[in-house]
Scaffold this motif. Structure first.
Motif, PDB file in Angstrom:
ATOM      1  N   GLN A   1       0.831  -1.202   0.000  1.00  0.00           N
ATOM      2  CA  GLN A   1       0.000   0.000   0.000  1.00  0.00           C
ATOM      3  C   GLN A   1       0.865   1.252   0.000  1.00  0.00           C
ATOM      4  O   GLN A   1       0.544   2.244  -0.664  1.00  0.00           O
ATOM      5  N   ASP A   2       1.994   1.220   0.727  1.00  0.00           N
ATOM      6  CA  ASP A   2       2.903   2.365   0.720  1.00  0.00           C
ATOM      7  C   ASP A   2       3.507   2.579  -0.666  1.00  0.00           C
ATOM      8  O   ASP A   2       3.718   3.716  -1.100  1.00  0.00           O
TER       9      ASP A   2
ATOM     10  N   ALA B   1       1.584   7.033  -6.639  1.00  0.00           N
ATOM     11  CA  ALA B   1       0.617   8.089  -6.937  1.00  0.00           C
ATOM     12  C   ALA B   1       1.200   9.466  -6.683  1.00  0.00           C
ATOM     13  O   ALA B   1       0.940  10.422  -7.423  1.00  0.00           O
ATOM     14  N   SER B   2       2.032   9.581  -5.632  1.00  0.00           N
ATOM     15  CA  SER B   2       2.650  10.865  -5.329  1.00  0.00           C
ATOM     16  C   SER B   2       3.618  11.285  -6.425  1.00  0.00           C
ATOM     17  O   SER B   2       3.643  12.444  -6.857  1.00  0.00           O
ATOM     18  N   LEU B   3       4.436  10.336  -6.893  1.00  0.00           N
ATOM     19  CA  LEU B   3       5.358  10.635  -7.988  1.00  0.00           C
ATOM     20  C   LEU B   3       4.601  10.947  -9.271  1.00  0.00           C
ATOM     21  O   LEU B   3       4.984  11.836 -10.036  1.00  0.00           O
ATOM     22  N   ASP B   4       3.485  10.223  -9.495  1.00  0.00           N
ATOM     23  CA  ASP B   4       2.707  10.449 -10.710  1.00  0.00           C
ATOM     24  C   ASP B   4       2.059  11.830 -10.710  1.00  0.00           C
ATOM     25  O   ASP B   4       1.920  12.466 -11.761  1.00  0.00           O
TER      26      ASP B   4
ATOM     27  N   LEU C   1      -3.865   9.164  -5.029  1.00  0.00           N
ATOM     28  CA  LEU C   1      -3.791  10.606  -4.786  1.00  0.00           C
ATOM     29  C   LEU C   1      -4.230  11.269  -6.069  1.00  0.00           C
ATOM     30  O   LEU C   1      -3.429  11.843  -6.793  1.00  0.00           O
ATOM     31  N   ASP C   2      -5.496  11.150  -6.396  1.00  0.00           N
ATOM     32  CA  ASP C   2      -6.019  11.627  -7.669  1.00  0.00           C
ATOM     33  C   ASP C   2      -5.693  13.095  -7.854  1.00  0.00           C
ATOM     34  O   ASP C   2      -6.035  13.925  -7.016  1.00  0.00           O
ATOM     35  N   PRO C   3      -4.989  13.485  -8.962  1.00  0.00           N
ATOM     36  CA  PRO C   3      -4.602  14.878  -9.177  1.00  0.00           C
ATOM     37  C   PRO C   3      -5.779  15.839  -9.162  1.00  0.00           C
ATOM     38  O   PRO C   3      -5.640  16.991  -8.792  1.00  0.00           O
TER      39      PRO C   3
ATOM     40  N   GLN D   1       2.101  15.055   1.843  1.00  0.00           N
ATOM     41  CA  GLN D   1       2.158  13.611   1.649  1.00  0.00           C
ATOM     42  C   GLN D   1       3.571  13.172   1.293  1.00  0.00           C
ATOM     43  O   GLN D   1       4.086  12.183   1.818  1.00  0.00           O
ATOM     44  N   ALA D   2       4.204  13.911   0.375  1.00  0.00           N
ATOM     45  CA  ALA D   2       5.546  13.546  -0.083  1.00  0.00           C
ATOM     46  C   ALA D   2       6.552  13.594   1.061  1.00  0.00           C
ATOM     47  O   ALA D   2       7.466  12.762   1.132  1.00  0.00           O
TER      48      ALA D   2
END
Length: 381
Positions: A32-33, A39-42, A67-69, A80-81
């Motif tokens: 999950q991490d 998602a954060s990098l995306d 983490l939907d943009p 988050q990052a």
């Protein structure tokens, strides 16, 4: 088993590097991490796909959290990052967000700005955006720049003090024991009698250190700094160097910045933070006009150093610049041309113009600030 674990880790890292368009991993290989990091990098680097006209695919590959943009603000993403990545990775991602992808929302809230890691990339972004920031951001911006300047000053000050305040005196010893003063020749000669043949080692019973000679005759140092947009790193370091030199005995500092106009900031030379809050980065370049102004500041040519910090991309006809440098060289002003004042010393400059400046008597080099300190010491010896 160890080889399998290493292969799984390598595969996982490549999956994070390649992003959601890569082949999905098996559920057991993707935590999950991992999904959150992906998602954060995306959120940040997926913008490269958008620049190429590609739409983002929906959902994360690997079944992790999303983490939907469209639902995540830049400020939330940053928080988050910070939790997801090691400090070094976080600082690099933060720099990319501000420099490459211009997530200016990070720079419009004083509380968020105060939470960012002060570094040169952030200082550059703030200086570049200063005119577009609201009034309530002023104190937060100053605090960030102050911390960046203090860190750079602490790192560089020793080099300038040791190089310029005094040169080593090899004929007089001192009790001040530092690496800069260590006299290895005298130490080896005096301790040869302690050589241990069994271990093959020289035992240092007494190290020797050189004293330093205080300089008494003053020098005038004129820093002439190109403030066009491509020179932001150099402007930051020039401001720090001016502040350090201003604090040294026997050195009179003049600080001049220019694009197509010339601004004398000598009255602020001792305060690099105020200098950086004053400079107006951007515009064209008229080096000749700046050097002609600096020529008027010379009162004792033989004890004056004029350091031109520029990419040498002259926007005006070069005749006045070259004629002025020739006059200064003939009057025995020491002329230094720094193609870069970046700590990485990556030279990006007009080599043809640099050669023409050298032909008029200017010594041209691409130097780190530490090497600039040594260079100054050599010409001021």
């Amino acid at each position: 088993m160890a080889d399998t674990d290493n292969a799984d880790q390598l595969l996982r890292r490549w999956r994070l590097v390649l992003g959601r368009y890569a082949k999905p991993l098996e559920t057991g290989d993707w935590s999950q991490d991992d999904g959150r990091m992906d998602a954060s990098l995306d959120y940040l680097y997926g913008r490269e796909y958008e620049r190429k006209g590609m739409l983002r695919a929906g959902g994360g590959a690997g079944g992790g959290g999303s983490l939907d943009p469209s639902q995540l603000r830049a400020i939330d993403w940053l928080q988050q990052a910070r939790k997801l990545f090691p400090q070094e990775v976080y600082e690099r991602v933060q720099g990319h967000a501000i420099e490459r992808y211009e997530l200016s929302g990070l720079l419009r809230d004083p509380a968020v700005l105060a939470s960012l890691e002060p570094n040169q990339a952030l200082a550059k972004a703030l200086i570049g955006m200063r005119g577009r920031l609201s009034a309530n951001m002023h104190d937060a911006v100053r605090a960030i720049i102050q911390r960046v300047v203090e860190e750079a000053t602490e790192r560089l000050r020793k080099d300038f003090v040791n190089a310029i305040v005094g040169r080593r005196n090899r004929f007089r010893r001192t009790q001040v024991k530092s690496a800069q003063n260590f006299d290895w020749r005298a130490t080896i000669a005096a301790n040869l009698k302690h050589y241990d043949q069994a271990s093959g080692r020289l035992v240092i019973a007494r190290p020797y250190f050189n004293a330093r000679v205080k300089r008494s005759l003053p020098w005038d140092v004129i820093l002439c700094v190109d403030q066009s947009g491509s020179m932001m790193d150099s402007v930051i370091y020039a401001a720090v160097v001016a502040g350090i030199l201003s604090s040294l005995p026997g050195v009179n500092v003049r600080l001049v910045v220019f694009d197509t106009s010339v601004v004398d900031l000598s009255h602020l030379a001792s305060d690099p933070v105020e200098v950086l809050l004053t400079v107006q980065l951007g515009g064209g370049t008229n080096i000749g006009r700046a050097v002609q102004y600096c020529e008027q500041l010379v009162s004792n040519p033989q004890r004056t150093v004029l350091a031109l910090i520029s990419d040498f991309e002259e926007g005006a006809p070069p005749g006045p610049l070259l004629a002025c440098l020739k006059r200064l060289a003939e009057s025995r002003v020491t002329l230094l041309g720094l193609a870069a004042l970046d700590e990485r010393a990556q030279p990006v400059y007009d080599q043809g113009m640099a050669q023409r400046l050298a032909n008029q008597g200017m010594h041209v080099a691409a130097l780190t600030p530490q090497h600039f300190a040594q260079w100054l010491a050599e010409v001021m010896a």
